[in-house]
Motif scaffolding. Structure first.
Motif, mmCIF file in Angstrom:
data_model
loop_
_atom_site.group_PDB
_atom_site.id
_atom_site.type_symbol
_atom_site.label_atom_id
_atom_site.label_comp_id
_atom_site.label_asym_id
_atom_site.label_seq_id
_atom_site.Cartn_x
_atom_site.Cartn_y
_atom_site.Cartn_z
ATOM 1 N N ASN A 102 0.778 -1.243 0.000
ATOM 2 C CA ASN A 102 0.000 0.000 0.000
ATOM 3 C C ASN A 102 0.807 1.291 0.000
ATOM 4 O OD1 ASN A 102 -2.427 -1.443 0.100
ATOM 5 N ND2 ASN A 102 -2.237 -1.661 2.319
ATOM 6 N N GLU A 103 2.138 1.205 0.144
ATOM 7 C CA GLU A 103 2.924 2.425 0.211
ATOM 8 C C GLU A 103 4.358 2.185 -0.219
ATOM 9 O OE1 GLU A 103 2.227 3.560 4.208
ATOM 10 O OE2 GLU A 103 3.329 1.889 5.047
ATOM 11 N N ILE A 104 5.043 3.304 -0.500
ATOM 12 C CA ILE A 104 6.458 3.230 -0.846
ATOM 13 C C ILE A 104 7.263 3.955 0.224
ATOM 14 C CG2 ILE A 104 6.064 3.056 -3.333
ATOM 15 C CD1 ILE A 104 6.741 6.070 -3.509
ATOM 16 N N VAL A 105 8.548 3.638 0.281
ATOM 17 C CA VAL A 105 9.465 4.284 1.222
ATOM 18 C C VAL A 105 10.445 5.105 0.397
ATOM 19 C CG1 VAL A 105 11.154 3.943 3.051
ATOM 20 C CG2 VAL A 105 9.298 2.296 2.761
ATOM 21 N N ILE A 106 10.526 6.414 0.742
ATOM 22 C CA ILE A 106 11.476 7.282 0.050
ATOM 23 C C ILE A 106 12.497 7.777 1.059
ATOM 24 C CG2 ILE A 106 9.797 7.922 -1.720
ATOM 25 C CD1 ILE A 106 9.481 10.613 -0.260
ATOM 26 N N ASP A 107 13.238 8.800 0.687
ATOM 27 C CA ASP A 107 14.302 9.338 1.549
ATOM 28 C C ASP A 107 13.813 9.642 2.955
ATOM 29 O OD1 ASP A 107 16.121 9.240 -0.536
ATOM 30 O OD2 ASP A 107 15.655 11.267 -1.201
ATOM 31 N N ALA A 108 14.722 9.548 3.889
ATOM 32 C CA ALA A 108 14.473 9.824 5.306
ATOM 33 C C ALA A 108 13.374 8.930 5.874
ATOM 34 C CB ALA A 108 14.133 11.300 5.522
ATOM 35 N N ASP A 109 13.251 7.725 5.343
ATOM 36 C CA ASP A 109 12.269 6.752 5.806
ATOM 37 C C ASP A 109 10.852 7.310 5.836
ATOM 38 O OD1 ASP A 109 14.264 4.846 6.079
ATOM 39 O OD2 ASP A 109 14.697 5.424 8.130
ATOM 40 N N GLN A 110 10.523 8.104 4.849
ATOM 41 C CA GLN A 110 9.182 8.672 4.721
ATOM 42 C C GLN A 110 8.326 7.729 3.891
ATOM 43 O OE1 GLN A 110 9.154 12.504 2.818
ATOM 44 N NE2 GLN A 110 6.944 12.705 2.959
ATOM 45 N N PHE A 111 7.111 7.481 4.350
ATOM 46 C CA PHE A 111 6.187 6.591 3.662
ATOM 47 C C PHE A 111 5.172 7.418 2.873
ATOM 48 C CE2 PHE A 111 7.886 4.151 7.099
ATOM 49 C CZ PHE A 111 7.995 2.863 6.604
ATOM 50 N N ILE A 112 4.920 6.992 1.621
ATOM 51 C CA ILE A 112 3.903 7.643 0.798
ATOM 52 C C ILE A 112 2.892 6.575 0.394
ATOM 53 C CG2 ILE A 112 3.403 8.848 -1.353
ATOM 54 C CD1 ILE A 112 6.144 10.063 -1.254
ATOM 55 N N PRO A 113 1.637 6.728 0.789
ATOM 56 C CA PRO A 113 0.609 5.767 0.376
ATOM 57 C C PRO A 113 0.384 5.831 -1.140
ATOM 58 C CG PRO A 113 -0.154 7.133 2.202
ATOM 59 C CD PRO A 113 1.109 7.725 1.710
ATOM 60 N N LEU A 114 0.277 4.687 -1.777
ATOM 61 C CA LEU A 114 0.071 4.646 -3.230
ATOM 62 C C LEU A 114 -1.171 5.398 -3.687
ATOM 63 C CD1 LEU A 114 1.179 0.985 -4.059
ATOM 64 C CD2 LEU A 114 2.399 3.116 -4.544
ATOM 65 N N PRO A 115 -2.296 5.341 -2.956
ATOM 66 C CA PRO A 115 -3.465 6.094 -3.404
ATOM 67 C C PRO A 115 -3.284 7.619 -3.388
ATOM 68 C CG PRO A 115 -4.130 4.378 -1.862
ATOM 69 C CD PRO A 115 -2.638 4.441 -1.854
ATOM 70 N N GLU A 116 -2.253 8.116 -2.694
ATOM 71 C CA GLU A 116 -1.991 9.551 -2.638
ATOM 72 C C GLU A 116 -1.174 10.059 -3.834
ATOM 73 O OE1 GLU A 116 -3.046 11.929 -0.429
ATOM 74 O OE2 GLU A 116 -4.371 10.310 0.226
ATOM 75 N N ILE A 117 -0.680 9.137 -4.670
ATOM 76 C CA ILE A 117 0.174 9.513 -5.802
ATOM 77 C C ILE A 117 -0.704 9.808 -7.018
ATOM 78 C CG2 ILE A 117 2.001 8.749 -7.358
ATOM 79 C CD1 ILE A 117 3.075 7.050 -5.044
ATOM 80 N N ARG A 118 -0.464 10.967 -7.621
ATOM 81 C CA ARG A 118 -1.198 11.378 -8.810
ATOM 82 C C ARG A 118 -0.463 10.980 -10.076
ATOM 83 N NH1 ARG A 118 -5.010 15.162 -10.070
ATOM 84 N NH2 ARG A 118 -4.865 16.011 -12.175
ATOM 85 N N ASN A 119 0.881 11.195 -10.093
ATOM 86 C CA ASN A 119 1.645 10.982 -11.306
ATOM 87 C C ASN A 119 3.068 10.625 -10.935
ATOM 88 O OD1 ASN A 119 3.392 11.904 -13.652
ATOM 89 N ND2 ASN A 119 1.339 12.141 -14.527
ATOM 90 N N VAL A 120 3.678 9.746 -11.725
ATOM 91 C CA VAL A 120 5.076 9.358 -11.551
ATOM 92 C C VAL A 120 5.767 9.494 -12.897
ATOM 93 C CG1 VAL A 120 6.664 7.477 -10.982
ATOM 94 C CG2 VAL A 120 4.543 7.732 -9.710
ATOM 95 N N SER A 121 6.930 10.115 -12.881
ATOM 96 C CA SER A 121 7.759 10.168 -14.097
ATOM 97 C C SER A 121 9.194 9.810 -13.741
ATOM 98 C CB SER A 121 7.671 11.550 -14.744
ATOM 99 O OG SER A 121 8.142 12.529 -13.867
#
Length: 122
Positions: A102-121
């Motif tokens: 349900n989510e990804i881990v980016i810098d500084a161990d911050q989690f982003i839920p997949l449903p919150e993502i609008r666009n990826v490039s």
């Protein structure tokens, strides 16, 4: 003026009666150039308008994120989140350090839920 003519009483009188220290007012014009540049950049970010990119499907988003994670390539992520003025937040450019269902881990161990993502490039 040499040391024999130096009168401590005259100096004391000057500071007590004639000299008026303006306190912090005298420092207001002395901003460091890097501080001024940081203030200008912050002001630009506050006034910037981030154009919403097209909403991608969850399948497309997960595929792009999985490819970037596997290849250790940075991605630019636009979130659905908007500020109080209904403006999009700045894009996040980062490496993907991990993921779960349900989510990804980016810098500084911050989690982003997949449903919150609008666009990826990439």
């Amino acid at each position: 003026m040499n040391n024999q003519e130096f009168d401590l009483a005259t100096v004391k009188h000057f500071f007590e009666h004639d000299y008026h220290d303006r306190g912090m007012m005298k420092w207001q014009g002395f901003y460091l150039s890097d501080h001024t540049a940081a203030l200008n950049q912050q002001n630009q970010q506050l006034n910037a308008v981030y154009v919403p990119r097209p909403q991608q499907s969850l399948a497309e988003i997960t595929q792009l994120l999985a490819d970037a994670y596997q290849r250790q390539q940075p991605v630019t992520i636009q979130l659905k989140t908007v500020d109080q003025n209904n403006r999009h937040l700045p894009d996040v450019t980062t490496l993907i350090h991990g993921y779960n269902a349900n989510e990804i881990v980016i810098d500084a161990d911050q989690f982003i839920p997949l449903p919150e993502i609008r666009n990826v490039s990439t």
